[in-house]
Design an enzyme around this catalytic site. Structure first.
Site, short mmCIF file in Angstrom:
data_model
loop_
_atom_site.label_atom_id
_atom_site.label_comp_id
_atom_site.label_asym_id
_atom_site.label_seq_id
_atom_site.Cartn_x
_atom_site.Cartn_y
_atom_site.Cartn_z
N LYS A 78 0.85 -1.18 0.00
CA LYS A 78 0.00 0.00 0.00
C LYS A 78 0.90 1.24 0.00
CE LYS A 78 -3.96 -0.01 0.30
NZ LYS A 78 -4.98 0.00 -0.78
N HIS A 83 -10.24 -8.12 -5.19
CA HIS A 83 -9.99 -7.03 -4.25
C HIS A 83 -10.54 -7.40 -2.87
CE1 HIS A 83 -12.09 -3.44 -2.41
NE2 HIS A 83 -10.87 -2.95 -2.47
#
Length: 400
Positions: free
Chosen positions: A170, A298
Site C-alpha cells: 500500500k 480485491h
C-alpha cells in the site's frame, strides 16, 4: 418440490479490532473494522450467515428495511430474490451500496442452500477447480514503520510467517521515492516474490511513470490504480508497458466496455462485495473472459464469513489468475470458531456444507458490544484533506 421459506432475518453490526494503525491514502485507520452481519432463519430450522463491511459504516439500517421483502419467500430461489432486492433501478438510488447490501443476503441464502443439500457453496456452484487459494501479503505502513528499514522489517516478518510469494504494498502515503526504496529493499529480501503496487490513485502521471521506471528489473505483477482517471491509466500503461489493475475506474458492469474499448487496464479487481455477490463475481469472470481482460480479487476487509465466501468464489473461477487480496492477517480476532489458516501463502477452501465455517455467537455478541461502544467512522481520516492526485505526503524519517 419442498420449499424452504424464510422465517426471519436478523441484522447485526459488529466492530473488530485490527493490529496497528494502518496508513493509507485516506489517512490513518482508526484501528477497528465495522462489519454488518445478516442471519437468515428458515422454517426448516436451517440458518445461513452473510457479511459485508469495509467502509467504516454499518449497513444494518438499510438492510433492516428489506426484511419484509425476504420473509415468506423461498430461500432457494436466489435469482428471484436478487431481482426483488437488487434491481438496476434500485442502483440508481443506492449506487455502490446496493451490491454491498445484496452480498451478505446472497451469501446467507447460499449458506442455507448448501447446508440443506449437504454440499459446500463451491460444489453448489458446480465444483471446485482449486482446493486452496493463493493470497497476497497485504503490506501497510503504520505509525511504527515510518522508515524504509522499519517497514521492510515488518513486511519481512509477515511474509515469512505466512509464506507469501505475492506481496502487495500500500503506497501513496509517503513520498514516491520513499516507497520506491521500500519495494527495492523488499525485492532484495525476496528476489523471487511478485510485487503489486497500490497507491490508490494518489500519484500524478509524472510521479507514477517515474516510479514505474525506477522499478525496472523487479518482478512487478501489476500497478493497481497508479493514477486516478481512466485516461490516466491508459497513458500510464502506454508509457511504461506495465500491467495495470483497477478497482476504481471499473466497479460496475457498465464500466467494463469502456475500459476495454479504451485499452485502459488489463486486470479488473472484482470481489463479491462490490459485484453483487458470488454469482455477480462469476458473471464478471465470464464477461472479462470473453473480452480478453484478466480477473483479480480485491479486499474491502472481512472476517472469516466473507473470506469463506471469497474463497468459494475463487475456487470455481477458472480465469482468476492472481493471488487474492485479504486484510485477514490484520484482524485481532474472528467470529468463527476455527479461524481460516494461511499456510505457504494459501488458504484451503472450506469443504463442509454451505459456507463451511461455524459461527461463534459469543464472539458476535462481544463485538456487537464493542460496536455499540465505538460506533461508525468515516473512511477518510477525520483530520485529513485528501486531494487526488495527492498534494501533500506524510513525512518520513529517512527522506527529507
Amino acid at each position: 418440490m419442498v420449499k424452504i421459506r424464510i422465517k426471519d432475518v436478523k441484522v447485526k453490526s459488529i466492530a473488530v479490532p485490527i493490529r496497528g494503525k494502518l496508513l493509507r491514502v485516506a489517512g490513518e485507520h482508526p484501528g477497528r473494522n465495522v462489519f454488518t452481519l445478516v442471519e437468515i432463519i428458515t422454517d426448516e430450522g436451517v440458518t445461513g450467515y452473510g457479511e459485508t463491511g469495509g467502509g467504516g459504516f454499518s449497513l444494518a439500517p438499510l438492510i433492516e428495511k428489506l426484511k419484509d421483502q425476504l420473509i415468506g419467500e423461498d430461500a432457494f430461489n436466489i435469482r428471484k430474490l436478487k431481482w426483488k432486492i437488487a434491481s438496476p433501478i434500485t442502483a440508481t438510488y443506492y449506487n455502490q451500496l446496493l451490491p454491498q447490501i445484496w452480498f451478505p443476503i446472497e451469501t446467507a441464502l447460499l449458506d442455507i442452500k448448501g447446508k440443506a443439500l449437504g454440499v459446500s457453496i463451491s460444489n453448489l456452484l458446480g465444483g471446485q477447480l482449486k482446493d486452496s487459494i493463493e493470497v497476497s501479503a497485504y503490506i501497510f505502513p503504520t505509525k511504527d514503520t515510518e522508515t524504509v528499514e522499519d517497514l521492510v522489517t515488518n513486511a519481512e516478518m509477515i511474509v515469512r510467517r505466512y509464506g507469501f510469494t505475492s506481496i502487495k504494498l500500500k503506497t501513496g502515503v509517503f513520498k514516491p521515492e520513499h516507497e520506491i526504496d521500500v519495494v527495492k529493499a523488499l525485492a532484495e529480501k525476496f528476489p523471487h516474490a511478485r510485487f503489486r503496487i497500490d497507491p490508490n490513485g494518489a500519484w500524478n502521471l509524472s510521479q507514477a511513470i517515474n516510479a514505474a521506471k525506477s522499478l525496472n528489473g523487479i518482478r512487478i505483477e501489476y500497478f493497481e490504480d497508479p493514477v486516478w482517471t481512466m485516461e490516466g491509466l491508459r497513458a500510464f500503461k502506454q508509457a511504461t508497458g506495465y500491467t495495470v489493475a483497477t478497482n476504481t475506474v471499473a466497479t460496475r458492469f457498465e464500466d467494463v466496455p469502456n475500459v476495454f474499448l479504451r485499452g485502459a487496464v488489463d486486470v479488473i479487481l472484482g470481489d463479491p462485495h462490490w459485484w453483487y455477490g458470488i454469482y455477480g463475481y462469476l458473471e464478471l469472470s465470464a464477461t472479462l473472459w470473453s473480452l480478453g481482460l484478466e480477473l483479480g480479487m480485491h479486499s474491502p476487509s472481512e472476517t472469516g464469513i466473507a473470506l469463506a465466501a471469497m474463497l468459494h468464489s475463487a475456487a470455481v473461477t477458472q480465469n482468476l489468475g492472481y493471488a487474492i487480496d485479504t486484510h485477514y492477517i490484520y484482524l485481532e480476532d474472528d467470529i468463527i470458531k476455527k479461524p481460516l489458516n494461511i499456510e505457504n501463502g494459501k488458504i484451503k477452501v472450506p469443504i463442509e456444507p454451505g459456507l463451511g465455517v461455524e459461527i461463534d455467537e459469543s464472539q458476535i455478541e462481544k463485538y456487537e458490544n464493542f460496536y455499540r461502544e465505538t460506533g461508525d467512522y468515516p473512511y477518510q481520516g477525520q483530520k485529513d484533506i485528501v486531494t487526488i492526485p495527492k498534494l501533500k505526503f506524510r513525512n518520513c524519517k529517512c527522506h527529507v
